[in-house]
Enzyme design. Structure first.
Site, PDB file in Angstrom:
ATOM      1  N   GLY A  95       1.077  -0.999   0.044  1.00  0.00           N
ATOM      2  CA  GLY A  95       0.103   0.011  -0.022  1.00  0.00           C
ATOM      3  C   GLY A  95       0.539   1.164   0.009  1.00  0.00           C
ATOM      4  N   CYS A  96       0.027   2.344  -0.694  1.00  0.00           N
ATOM      5  CA  CYS A  96       0.893   3.900  -0.716  1.00  0.00           C
ATOM      6  C   CYS A  96       1.807   3.962   0.985  1.00  0.00           C
ATOM      7  CB  CYS A  96       0.174   4.216  -1.546  1.00  0.00           C
ATOM      8  SG  CYS A  96      -1.789   4.907  -0.303  1.00  0.00           S
ATOM      9  N   TYR A  97       0.721   4.591   1.231  1.00  0.00           N
ATOM     10  CA  TYR A  97       0.915   4.886   2.759  1.00  0.00           C
ATOM     11  C   TYR A  97       2.165   3.617   3.945  1.00  0.00           C
ATOM     12  CZ  TYR A  97      -3.094   8.361   3.272  1.00  0.00           C
ATOM     13  OH  TYR A  97      -3.942   9.486   2.947  1.00  0.00           O
ATOM     14  N   ALA A  98       1.700   2.514   4.087  1.00  0.00           N
ATOM     15  CA  ALA A  98       2.955   1.537   4.078  1.00  0.00           C
ATOM     16  C   ALA A  98       3.917   1.366   3.706  1.00  0.00           C
ATOM     17  CB  ALA A  98       1.450  -0.084   3.998  1.00  0.00           C
ATOM     18  N   THR A  99       4.023   1.985   2.858  1.00  0.00           N
ATOM     19  CA  THR A  99       5.401   2.195   1.704  1.00  0.00           C
ATOM     20  C   THR A  99       5.813   3.128   2.531  1.00  0.00           C
ATOM     21  OG1 THR A  99       4.640   1.313  -0.225  1.00  0.00           O
ATOM     22  CG2 THR A  99       6.443   2.042  -0.720  1.00  0.00           C
TER      23      THR A  99
END
Length: 317
Positions: free
Chosen positions: A115-119
């Site tokens: 995921g983008c935030y997770a990255t």
């Protein structure tokens, strides 16, 4: 011989962007399903099993269904949903996670795209956990700001074609206030934290680009470190990574009159990591394009690795 690539779900935001990347490649054969049959399971089954790499750009339930349709031993999957990001039968598609992850991705049949935030969160926090600086039971909090494209077609339509009388879209908005954002499980698992972070995402009225911020209190860390020490550790951890840029601790020259530009990594596959602070407080900030390194760019990077190609082909720094 050209590798055969199929995008299952090419009408969504991530699928369309992946298709844009693929359309510029002459070394790949793109399999195109008839738009009228894109929801036909049997037609999808045919294309999925014909592909060398199939991207699943679908809601969770549809991704699970598509994965179940694959019977060919030659088809390898890259899933862009949240369905498999904490599933041990799938490889987490973050090549920079550690020194072994890239080789694991290269050999994998099934890769879950982060995921983008997770990255942004994982790449800032994971090295500190692995180096024994950030305790696994530390009460981590995280705030993030993103453009509206991360919300998919409905949010893009809402912000892209606003009602002139509706002034509510002019200001940033917190969401996921039940503190149950869908990226939390992977944020915890792939950093090794004992508990999920308290995560507060914010969407604003620009198209793309994001920052992910994690504050730390040095007196609660396992080792005595300064902000400069943390910056140097991150720089060493990512020293061989072409898509990661750890900015100098004194980062004023990378700010705009003291402001951090959230959109500076747009249209690239780069992630910038900043460390700010002083003896009593440290702030980690990751910056990335939520449609690039946060989604479609990462998917192309994983595809390149899985095919044994230079992982930077078709991606911008």
């Amino acid at each position: 011989m050209k590798y055969k690539i199929f995008v299952d779900g090419q009408e969504g935001t991530t699928g369309l962007k992946i298709f844009d990347y693929l359309s510029e490649r002459e070394d790949l054969e793109i399999l195109k399903i008839d738009p009228d049959k894109r929801k036909d399971p049997e037609e999808r089954r045919k294309y999925l099993n014909e592909a060398d790499i199939a991207f699943l750009c679908l809601p969770n339930s549809a991704s699970i269904e598509s994965a179940s349709l694959v019977t060919s031993k030659n088809t390898r999957l890259i899933d862009a949903s949240t369905a498999f990001r904490t599933d041990d039968a799938w490889t987490y598609g973050l090549p920079e996670l550690n020194k072994k992850q890239r080789d694991i991705i290269r050999k994998s049949k099934k890769v879950s795209n982060p995921g983008c935030y997770a990255t942004g969160f994982i790449m800032a926090v994971n090295p500190l956990v692995q180096q024994g600086i950030l305790p696994k039971d530390y009460p981590v909090s995280c705030a993030a700001l993103s453009g509206y494209s991360g919300g998919g077609k409905k949010l893009i339509e809402k912000y892209g074609n606003p009602d002139p009388e509706d002034k509510s879209l002019n200001s940033p908005k917190h969401y996921a206030l039940k503190l149950d954002h869908k990226h939390l499980p992977e944020m915890q698992k792939h950093t090794g934290l004992a508990y999920p972070p308290l995560f507060t995402p914010i969407v604003s009225s620009y198209y793309k680009g994001m920052t992910v911020s994690v504050p730390l209190v040095p007196r609660l860390l396992s080792k005595k470190v300064s902000p400069a020490d943390v910056r140097d550790l991150l720089a060493e951890y990512y020293s061989s990574e072409r898509f990661v840029r750890v900015l100098p601790y004194e980062a004023d020259q990378y700010l705009e009159n003291g402001f951090l530009n959230t959109e500076a990594c747009n249209d690239t596959n780069m992630i910038d990591i900043f460390v700010f602070g002083h003896n009593n407080q440290i702030l980690l900030v990751s910056r990335l394009d939520n449609l690039g390194k946060g989604a479609s760019g990462a998917a192309i990077q994983n595809m390149n690795i899985m095919l044994g190609l230079d992982e930077g082909i078709g991606l911008k720094v």
